[in-house]
Design a protein around this motif. Structure first.
Motif, PDB file in Angstrom:
ATOM      1  N   ASN A  19      59.780  27.141  24.233  1.00  0.00           N
ATOM      2  CA  ASN A  19      58.943  26.637  23.147  1.00  0.00           C
ATOM      3  C   ASN A  19      59.751  25.695  22.262  1.00  0.00           C
ATOM      4  OD1 ASN A  19      56.205  28.251  23.074  1.00  0.00           O
ATOM      5  ND2 ASN A  19      57.814  29.733  23.598  1.00  0.00           N
ATOM      6  N   ALA A  20      59.171  24.518  21.988  1.00  0.00           N
ATOM      7  CA  ALA A  20      59.783  23.558  21.067  1.00  0.00           C
ATOM      8  C   ALA A  20      58.698  22.598  20.600  1.00  0.00           C
ATOM      9  CB  ALA A  20      60.919  22.793  21.743  1.00  0.00           C
ATOM     10  N   ALA A  21      58.783  22.196  19.344  1.00  0.00           N
ATOM     11  CA  ALA A  21      57.852  21.214  18.768  1.00  0.00           C
ATOM     12  C   ALA A  21      56.391  21.622  18.962  1.00  0.00           C
ATOM     13  CB  ALA A  21      58.099  19.834  19.370  1.00  0.00           C
ATOM     14  N   GLY A  22      56.132  22.934  19.054  1.00  0.00           N
ATOM     15  CA  GLY A  22      54.772  23.413  19.236  1.00  0.00           C
ATOM     16  C   GLY A  22      54.287  23.408  20.672  1.00  0.00           C
ATOM     17  N   TYR A  23      55.127  23.043  21.621  1.00  0.00           N
ATOM     18  CA  TYR A  23      54.762  22.973  23.040  1.00  0.00           C
ATOM     19  C   TYR A  23      55.430  24.109  23.801  1.00  0.00           C
ATOM     20  CZ  TYR A  23      52.822  18.269  22.431  1.00  0.00           C
ATOM     21  OH  TYR A  23      52.066  17.199  22.049  1.00  0.00           O
ATOM     22  N   THR A  24      54.718  24.634  24.795  1.00  0.00           N
ATOM     23  CA  THR A  24      55.273  25.613  25.723  1.00  0.00           C
ATOM     24  C   THR A  24      55.432  24.944  27.088  1.00  0.00           C
ATOM     25  OG1 THR A  24      54.229  27.469  24.580  1.00  0.00           O
ATOM     26  CG2 THR A  24      54.939  27.850  26.849  1.00  0.00           C
ATOM     27  N   PHE A  25      56.609  25.102  27.703  1.00  0.00           N
ATOM     28  CA  PHE A  25      56.849  24.450  28.989  1.00  0.00           C
ATOM     29  C   PHE A  25      57.766  25.304  29.852  1.00  0.00           C
ATOM     30  CE2 PHE A  25      60.055  22.965  26.021  1.00  0.00           C
ATOM     31  CZ  PHE A  25      61.228  22.956  26.747  1.00  0.00           C
ATOM     32  N   HIS A  26      57.817  24.942  31.135  1.00  0.00           N
ATOM     33  CA  HIS A  26      58.611  25.670  32.114  1.00  0.00           C
ATOM     34  C   HIS A  26      59.363  24.656  32.985  1.00  0.00           C
ATOM     35  CE1 HIS A  26      55.654  28.856  31.143  1.00  0.00           C
ATOM     36  NE2 HIS A  26      54.767  27.885  31.317  1.00  0.00           N
ATOM     37  N   LEU A  27      60.604  24.980  33.323  1.00  0.00           N
ATOM     38  CA  LEU A  27      61.393  24.195  34.274  1.00  0.00           C
ATOM     39  C   LEU A  27      61.716  25.091  35.459  1.00  0.00           C
ATOM     40  CD1 LEU A  27      63.930  22.444  31.847  1.00  0.00           C
ATOM     41  CD2 LEU A  27      61.791  21.530  32.746  1.00  0.00           C
ATOM     42  N   SER A  28      61.338  24.672  36.664  1.00  0.00           N
ATOM     43  CA  SER A  28      61.555  25.501  37.843  1.00  0.00           C
ATOM     44  C   SER A  28      61.891  24.620  39.035  1.00  0.00           C
ATOM     45  CB  SER A  28      60.308  26.340  38.143  1.00  0.00           C
ATOM     46  OG  SER A  28      59.163  25.517  38.256  1.00  0.00           O
ATOM     47  N   GLY A  29      62.481  25.254  40.063  1.00  0.00           N
ATOM     48  CA  GLY A  29      62.885  24.520  41.252  1.00  0.00           C
ATOM     49  C   GLY A  29      64.365  24.218  41.233  1.00  0.00           C
ATOM     50  N   GLU A  30      64.988  24.281  42.407  1.00  0.00           N
ATOM     51  CA  GLU A  30      66.428  24.074  42.497  1.00  0.00           C
ATOM     52  C   GLU A  30      66.803  22.666  42.955  1.00  0.00           C
ATOM     53  OE1 GLU A  30      68.863  25.929  41.589  1.00  0.00           O
ATOM     54  OE2 GLU A  30      67.715  27.688  41.007  1.00  0.00           O
ATOM     55  N   LEU A  31      66.179  22.179  44.018  1.00  0.00           N
ATOM     56  CA  LEU A  31      66.559  20.875  44.562  1.00  0.00           C
ATOM     57  C   LEU A  31      65.789  19.738  43.894  1.00  0.00           C
ATOM     58  CD1 LEU A  31      66.871  21.724  48.360  1.00  0.00           C
ATOM     59  CD2 LEU A  31      68.694  21.483  46.665  1.00  0.00           C
ATOM     60  N   VAL A  32      64.460  19.815  43.944  1.00  0.00           N
ATOM     61  CA  VAL A  32      63.611  18.814  43.293  1.00  0.00           C
ATOM     62  C   VAL A  32      62.816  19.552  42.216  1.00  0.00           C
ATOM     63  CG1 VAL A  32      61.853  17.050  43.613  1.00  0.00           C
ATOM     64  CG2 VAL A  32      63.489  17.506  45.442  1.00  0.00           C
ATOM     65  N   PRO A  33      63.304  19.598  40.988  1.00  0.00           N
ATOM     66  CA  PRO A  33      62.708  20.450  39.959  1.00  0.00           C
ATOM     67  C   PRO A  33      61.365  19.924  39.460  1.00  0.00           C
ATOM     68  CG  PRO A  33      64.465  19.125  39.032  1.00  0.00           C
ATOM     69  CD  PRO A  33      64.492  18.886  40.517  1.00  0.00           C
ATOM     70  N   VAL A  34      60.615  20.826  38.827  1.00  0.00           N
ATOM     71  CA  VAL A  34      59.282  20.531  38.319  1.00  0.00           C
ATOM     72  C   VAL A  34      59.206  20.935  36.851  1.00  0.00           C
ATOM     73  CG1 VAL A  34      56.812  21.061  38.520  1.00  0.00           C
ATOM     74  CG2 VAL A  34      58.217  20.842  40.579  1.00  0.00           C
ATOM     75  N   LEU A  35      58.597  20.069  36.042  1.00  0.00           N
ATOM     76  CA  LEU A  35      58.295  20.378  34.651  1.00  0.00           C
ATOM     77  C   LEU A  35      56.816  20.708  34.547  1.00  0.00           C
ATOM     78  CD1 LEU A  35      58.652  20.366  31.504  1.00  0.00           C
ATOM     79  CD2 LEU A  35      58.208  17.887  31.635  1.00  0.00           C
ATOM     80  N   THR A  36      56.481  21.901  34.045  1.00  0.00           N
ATOM     81  CA  THR A  36      55.101  22.297  33.797  1.00  0.00           C
ATOM     82  C   THR A  36      54.919  22.478  32.297  1.00  0.00           C
ATOM     83  OG1 THR A  36      55.018  23.463  35.915  1.00  0.00           O
ATOM     84  CG2 THR A  36      53.286  23.944  34.318  1.00  0.00           C
ATOM     85  N   VAL A  37      53.907  21.826  31.738  1.00  0.00           N
ATOM     86  CA  VAL A  37      53.639  21.898  30.304  1.00  0.00           C
ATOM     87  C   VAL A  37      52.299  22.573  30.087  1.00  0.00           C
ATOM     88  CG1 VAL A  37      53.425  20.605  28.147  1.00  0.00           C
ATOM     89  CG2 VAL A  37      54.945  19.770  29.950  1.00  0.00           C
ATOM     90  N   GLU A  38      52.259  23.538  29.160  1.00  0.00           N
ATOM     91  CA  GLU A  38      51.029  24.233  28.780  1.00  0.00           C
ATOM     92  C   GLU A  38      50.436  23.507  27.575  1.00  0.00           C
ATOM     93  OE1 GLU A  38      50.028  27.159  30.226  1.00  0.00           O
ATOM     94  OE2 GLU A  38      51.805  27.838  31.320  1.00  0.00           O
TER      95      GLU A  38
END
Length: 274
Positions: A19-38
């Motif tokens: 959580n930062a700046a009012g946003y919730t997000f996730h970082l996942s994946g080892e080789l080619v990572p993905v950003l998911t934002v709620e």
């Protein structure tokens, strides 16, 4: 000035429910990572269109122009950017091995980023660019002609970046310096000064040649990446450049039409003049 045992620190590669700046997000994946934002209702992020991986149908997609469109067209840079509005989840990723990470900017804070490595930003972030100063930086610095600039305007914001390989951060003390291979730096605070340094080789069969390094002088943060952008993520970088080339082609065509009109108005009756 000595490092005082303060080596560059590796940044986290995985984040869940951050959580930062009012946003919730996730970082996942080892080789080619993905950003998911709620995205909550009304929340928006902006990003380059070709990095969209998936989204929920409730997320609305639109396009917005960037400031300085004419200058961007002439420079061969992108003039439009994609905007996503919540509610719903959205995921973005680059087609390249590396690491995604957030940089949180306080109101009024600015960040300088190597071109073609921006991933996404929140709606409180202003996005512009500047030309790298000095002919030596253009020819030998390996930084390209431009640096992206991100500024938190009106509130705290997040800039998500994609680094090639793994990403490390070094905080330079006032006057402290570090020499970095031209492909090795990723972002810096505006207070960190950049110059090109040619280091001569005096022994062996390479005597008389030199190594080109970027010298950074503190104070401020400096981001480092362990793989060169010249070798990694070529497909994504080529798409970035193709967007810019398309804009440049539009500008070139427009100037060509104007040139043809001018020739018709002022140079079309040369035979009659003779």
């Amino acid at each position: 000035m000595a490092f005082l045992n303060r080596r560059p620190t590796p940044l986290p590669t995985q984040l869940e429910d951050a959580n930062a700046a009012g946003y919730t997000f996730h970082l996942s994946g080892e080789l080619v990572p993905v950003l998911t934002v709620e995205l909550q209702p009304g929340q928006t992020i902006f990003f380059e269109h070709h990095i969209l991986l998936w989204k929920e149908p409730s997320v609305q997609i639109s396009v917005r122009p960037l400031a300085g469109m004419l200058k961007r067209m002439i420079a061969g840079m992108q003039i439009l950017i994609t905007e996503a509005r919540g509610p719903g989840q959205i995921a973005v990723s680059r087609d390249g091995v590396g690491q995604i990470f957030p940089v949180v900017l306080a109101p009024g804070q600015e960040l300088h980023v190597r071109e073609h490595q921006f991933l996404a930003g929140t709606d409180t972030i202003d996005y512009t660019w500047e030309r790298v100063a000095g002919i030596a930086n253009m020819l030998f610095g390996g930084t390209g002609f431009f640096i992206d600039r991100f500024h938190a305007n009106g509130g705290e914001g997040i800039v998500w970046l994609h680094g090639h390989g793994n990403v490390f951060e070094k905080t330079l003390a006032p006057g402290e310096q570090i020499d970095v291979e031209p492909g090795g730096w990723l972002y810096k605070d505006p207070s960190v000064q950049l110059e090109t340094n040619l280091t001569g080789l005096s022994t062996g069969f390479l005597a008389g040649s030199s190594i080109t390094l970027n010298r950074f002088t503190g104070p401020g943060r400096l981001g480092l990446q362990s793989a060169s952008p010249l070798l990694m993520s070529a497909g994504a970088d080529n798409r970035d450049r193709s967007d810019g080339n398309a804009a440049a082609n539009v500008a070139s065509a427009a100037f060509g039409v104007l040139g043809g009109l001018a020739a018709g108005l002022f140079g079309g009756n040369r035979d009659e003049d003779r």
